[in-house]
Design an enzyme around this catalytic site. Structure first.
Site, PDB file in Angstrom:
ATOM      1  N   ARG A  91       0.818  -1.218   0.000  1.00 36.14           N
ATOM      2  CA  ARG A  91       0.000   0.000   0.000  1.00 36.14           C
ATOM      3  C   ARG A  91       0.847   1.261   0.000  1.00 36.14           C
ATOM      4  O   ARG A  91       0.536   2.239  -0.704  1.00 36.14           O
ATOM      5  CB  ARG A  91      -0.934   0.003   1.208  1.00 36.14           C
ATOM      6  CG  ARG A  91      -1.908   1.175   1.264  1.00 36.14           C
ATOM      7  CD  ARG A  91      -2.961   1.044   0.186  1.00 36.14           C
ATOM      8  NE  ARG A  91      -2.656   1.827  -1.009  1.00 36.14           N
ATOM      9  CZ  ARG A  91      -3.194   1.585  -2.184  1.00 36.14           C
ATOM     10  NH1 ARG A  91      -4.030   0.575  -2.348  1.00 36.14           N
ATOM     11  NH2 ARG A  91      -2.879   2.330  -3.219  1.00 36.14           N
ATOM     12  N   LYS A 126       3.032  24.903  -3.269  1.00 38.04           N
ATOM     13  CA  LYS A 126       1.739  24.355  -2.852  1.00 38.04           C
ATOM     14  C   LYS A 126       1.790  22.834  -2.955  1.00 38.04           C
ATOM     15  O   LYS A 126       1.159  22.215  -3.812  1.00 38.04           O
ATOM     16  CB  LYS A 126       0.619  24.944  -3.703  1.00 38.04           C
ATOM     17  CG  LYS A 126       0.470  26.451  -3.507  1.00 38.04           C
ATOM     18  CD  LYS A 126      -0.584  27.042  -4.419  1.00 38.04           C
ATOM     19  CE  LYS A 126      -0.669  28.551  -4.231  1.00 38.04           C
ATOM     20  NZ  LYS A 126      -1.652  29.178  -5.157  1.00 38.04           N
ATOM     21  N   LYS A 158       6.517  39.324  -1.711  1.00 39.85           N
ATOM     22  CA  LYS A 158       5.105  39.389  -2.082  1.00 39.85           C
ATOM     23  C   LYS A 158       4.459  40.605  -1.421  1.00 39.85           C
ATOM     24  O   LYS A 158       5.115  41.378  -0.718  1.00 39.85           O
ATOM     25  CB  LYS A 158       4.409  38.091  -1.711  1.00 39.85           C
ATOM     26  CG  LYS A 158       5.090  36.858  -2.344  1.00 39.85           C
ATOM     27  CD  LYS A 158       4.226  35.643  -2.353  1.00 39.85           C
ATOM     28  CE  LYS A 158       3.222  35.695  -3.488  1.00 39.85           C
ATOM     29  NZ  LYS A 158       2.462  34.416  -3.604  1.00 39.85           N
ATOM     30  N   GLU A 185       6.780  40.620  -6.373  1.00 40.75           N
ATOM     31  CA  GLU A 185       5.421  40.666  -6.886  1.00 40.75           C
ATOM     32  C   GLU A 185       4.955  42.118  -6.955  1.00 40.75           C
ATOM     33  O   GLU A 185       5.118  42.869  -5.980  1.00 40.75           O
ATOM     34  CB  GLU A 185       4.479  39.869  -5.975  1.00 40.75           C
ATOM     35  CG  GLU A 185       3.020  39.950  -6.369  1.00 40.75           C
ATOM     36  CD  GLU A 185       2.105  39.278  -5.364  1.00 40.75           C
ATOM     37  OE1 GLU A 185       0.908  39.150  -5.664  1.00 40.75           O
ATOM     38  OE2 GLU A 185       2.587  38.878  -4.277  1.00 40.75           O
ATOM     39  N   ASP A 206       0.721  38.968 -10.737  1.00 45.02           N
ATOM     40  CA  ASP A 206      -0.266  38.033 -10.207  1.00 45.02           C
ATOM     41  C   ASP A 206      -1.683  38.476 -10.551  1.00 45.02           C
ATOM     42  O   ASP A 206      -2.019  39.660 -10.511  1.00 45.02           O
ATOM     43  CB  ASP A 206      -0.104  37.931  -8.686  1.00 45.02           C
ATOM     44  CG  ASP A 206      -0.821  36.728  -8.099  1.00 45.02           C
ATOM     45  OD1 ASP A 206      -1.053  35.757  -8.835  1.00 45.02           O
ATOM     46  OD2 ASP A 206      -1.138  36.760  -6.894  1.00 45.02           O
TER      47      ASP A 206
END
Length: 269
Positions: A91, A126, A158, A185, A206
């Protein structure tokens, strides 16, 4: 083999087997030997073979390698050894192969979608916690380019960093002093102008539409490398790639890849 990969496999085996596979221990004679093979049950791009080498340090024969295109019915690998051992590891081995081959297969679709453009597809951070290195390896096997591995190997400023630093110029000034690659960004034309005037050489744009992105790329006019992100899917990635951007990043490659159908067949030796 990277220590993160070794640890991920060790934890996965401990999680599943625990104090022992009681089903195999009660049903299967201890001295019984067996062989088995992993079978692709649908078309896919293979990834995760390094995990098999950790789970089966002996008796494993890999028939394909990461990045290979498989068809339904293709055998991925064979393995021989204790029947109990093969059953207790089945598994975990499948979980890794199915997940990572899913990432590689979706990555291949993204890479093909931008074929013929000068734009490359990037993955993102992510990822499944604890599996980043494996998932990014799978994304690369599928044909996309790895973005930074974590917060430690490149600087990506960012919007919240800009706010905390006191503006675009101050954030860049602070970052340039550190010596790592710097990407920033920008969300408005004013921020874009400030970034270019401050010496930015790598921009992240973005949540623009492809039409807006094309206008911004034209304004930058080669003064900086451009990455586009936000709203990027298989349906839209080519439109973004055709804006003239250097990169398009897609979190879906790792956070939304469906697992591939792979089975394990046991045969008595």
């Amino acid at each position: 083999m990277h220590s993160e990969t070794i640890d991920a496999v060790r934890r996965a085996l401990a999680e599943d087997i625990g104090s022992g596979d009681v089903t195999s221990q009660t049903c299967v004679p201890e001295d019984r030997q067996a062989s088995g093979f992993f079978l692709a049950r649908e078309p896919m791009v293979l990834a995760g073979t390094e995990v098999l080498t950790l789970i089966y340090p002996e008796g494993l024969n890999l028939l394909h390698r990461d990045g290979d295109t498989l068809h339904e019915g293709d055998r991925i690998a064979t393995v021989r050894g204790s029947a109990r051992k093969l059953l207790e590891c089945e598994r975990v081995a499948l979980n890794f192969l199915q997940r990572l081959s899913g990432v590689a297969s979706l990555a291949r679709e993204f890479a093909k979608a931008v074929d013929g453009t000068n734009c490359r597809v990037l993955d993102t951070r992510k990822t499944t916690p604890g599996l980043r290195r494996l998932e990014k390896s799978a994304a690369a096997a599928g044909g996309v380019t790895n973005h930074r591995m974590g917060l430690y190997d490149a600087i990506l400023i960012k919007n919240n960093h800009i706010a905390a630093a006191g503006g675009v110029r101050q954030a860049l000034r602070n970052a340039f002093a550190y010596g790592l690659p710097v990407e920033i960004e920008v969300r408005t034309m004013e921020e874009l102008t400030q970034a270019l005037d401050s010496g930015a050489t790598h921009l992240l744009l973005d949540n623009l539409t492809p039409a807006q992105a094309k206008d911004w790329v034209r304004f930058v006019a080669g003064r900086a490398t451009i990455e586009l992100s936000g709203n990027v899917s298989l349906a839209t990635v080519r439109s973004y790639a055709e804006t003239g951007a250097d990169f398009v990043s897609a979190g879906a490659i790792t956070h939304s890849a469906p697992a591939k159908d792979i089975s394990f067949r046991l045969e008595l030796a």
